[in-house]
Design an enzyme around this catalytic site. Structure first.
Site, PDB file in Angstrom:
ATOM      1  CE1 TYR A 137      -3.626   2.332  -0.002  1.00  0.00           C
ATOM      2  CE2 TYR A 137      -4.371   1.310   2.036  1.00  0.00           C
ATOM      3  CZ  TYR A 137      -4.594   2.171   0.983  1.00  0.00           C
ATOM      4  OH  TYR A 137      -5.762   2.864   0.901  1.00  0.00           O
ATOM      5  CE  LYS A 162      -6.398  -0.093  -1.226  1.00  0.00           C
ATOM      6  NZ  LYS A 162      -7.089  -0.645  -0.047  1.00  0.00           N
TER       7      LYS A 162
END
Length: 303
Positions: A137, A162
């Site tokens: 992330y 992400k």
């Protein structure tokens, strides 16, 4: 080499249910997941941001992951969050693997702002603690450079990135960095209320996105996803203008409402999942009433 295959469907980030005494309610977590899986998400991301990972002890985390795995009954992949203090992240990774999760979302480390080499080492340490595939992330205090992402992608267990920073030029460079990778890399739009920006992300090769709305209103989330995949600009515009934009206005009134409003919406749907934990706060009665009216509007728009 790790592998993770996700169906091309909306991604579900469940809330974590707490009982009246503030304890994790495993039965409600399982019920919440099972009810939403009936709407056929591409995956369940348990104990992540929407699931208040930041507020869970390792024992509570294990309870949430185990209940989520039960709730899916093998119908869709289950991924869980890991992050924060490195020791907690490593313990979470080991528990997720033991409990049958299919992958991990590596969230930012705790508090400190490390250099790029340190961020890479953080991911490497988590990879060394588990055999599960990792989605990294990119957000908050874990924002990677394109050069660092190239190094992260050399970690065999890293199967996805992400983006939660919102810099499309950087995200595009991440996509290009994966072109020479020896495996398929998954890319995700992880911005808050991602539906508002997904058209731009799809255009640069980032087809998947997190949908917090799915947790409280799967019918609305699936309707938008279906319209987006079909290129139905009229339905997308109707939902963006009539539902998602007003939801963002309400969300931005109070820090942390990206989680608090979703949990309130789940309660409005009849599942008593409890309050959010500090430092988050629940919406006021007036804000909850506005959310309820907005959800009704959203459902009218998809009817």
């Amino acid at each position: 080499m790790s592998e993770l295959v996700l169906p091309d469907r909306v991604l579900f980030f469940p809330v974590t249910a707490f009982d009246a005494a503030g304890r994790v309610d495993a039965e409600l977590v399982e019920q919440h997941v099972a009810e939403r899986v009936a709407f056929e998400p591409g995956a369940v991301f348990a104990a992540c941001g929407t699931g208040e990972y930041h507020a869970l002890s390792i024992d509570e985390y294990s309870t949430v992951v185990e209940a989520s795995v039960r709730g899916t009954a093998g119908r869709v992949p289950v991924l869980s969050g890991v992050g924060g203090p490195l020791g907690h992240a490593l313990a979470s990774a080991r528990e997720a693997q033991r409990l049958g999760a299919d992958g991990l979302l590596v969230m930012p480390p705790y508090l400190v702002q490390g250099p790029q080499a340190g961020l890479i080492a953080y991911v490497e340490a988590i990879a060394a603690a588990t055999e599960l595939p990792l989605i990294v992330y990119h957000r908050g205090n874990a924002q990677f450079t394109p050069a660092s992402i190239e190094k992260v992608l050399r970690i065999p267990q890293v199967v996805g990135i992400k983006d939660g920073a919102g810099d499309l030029a950087v995200a595009q460079r991440f996509v290009r960095a994966a072109a020479d990778c020896d495996r398929d890399i998954l890319f995700f739009n992880g911005l808050l209320t991602a539906e508002m920006t997904q058209a731009a992300y799809t255009a640069i090769g980032v087809p998947m996105y997190s949908s917090a709305v799915f947790a409280m209103a799967p019918d609305i989330a699936v309707a938008f996803f279906t319209a987006h995949r079909a290129g139905d600009a009229e339905t997308q515009a109707r939902l963006l203008d009539g539902f998602y934009s007003p939801l963002i206005d309400l969300r931005d009134e109070t820090p942390g409402f990206a989680v608090s409003l979703i949990k309130a919406g789940v309660r409005l749907g009849g599942l008593p999942v409890g309050s959010v934990r500090a430092p988050l706060v629940d919406p006021t009665d007036e804000q909850t009433a506005r959310l309820e009216a907005l959800l009704a509007t959203g459902r009218e728009l998809v009817a």
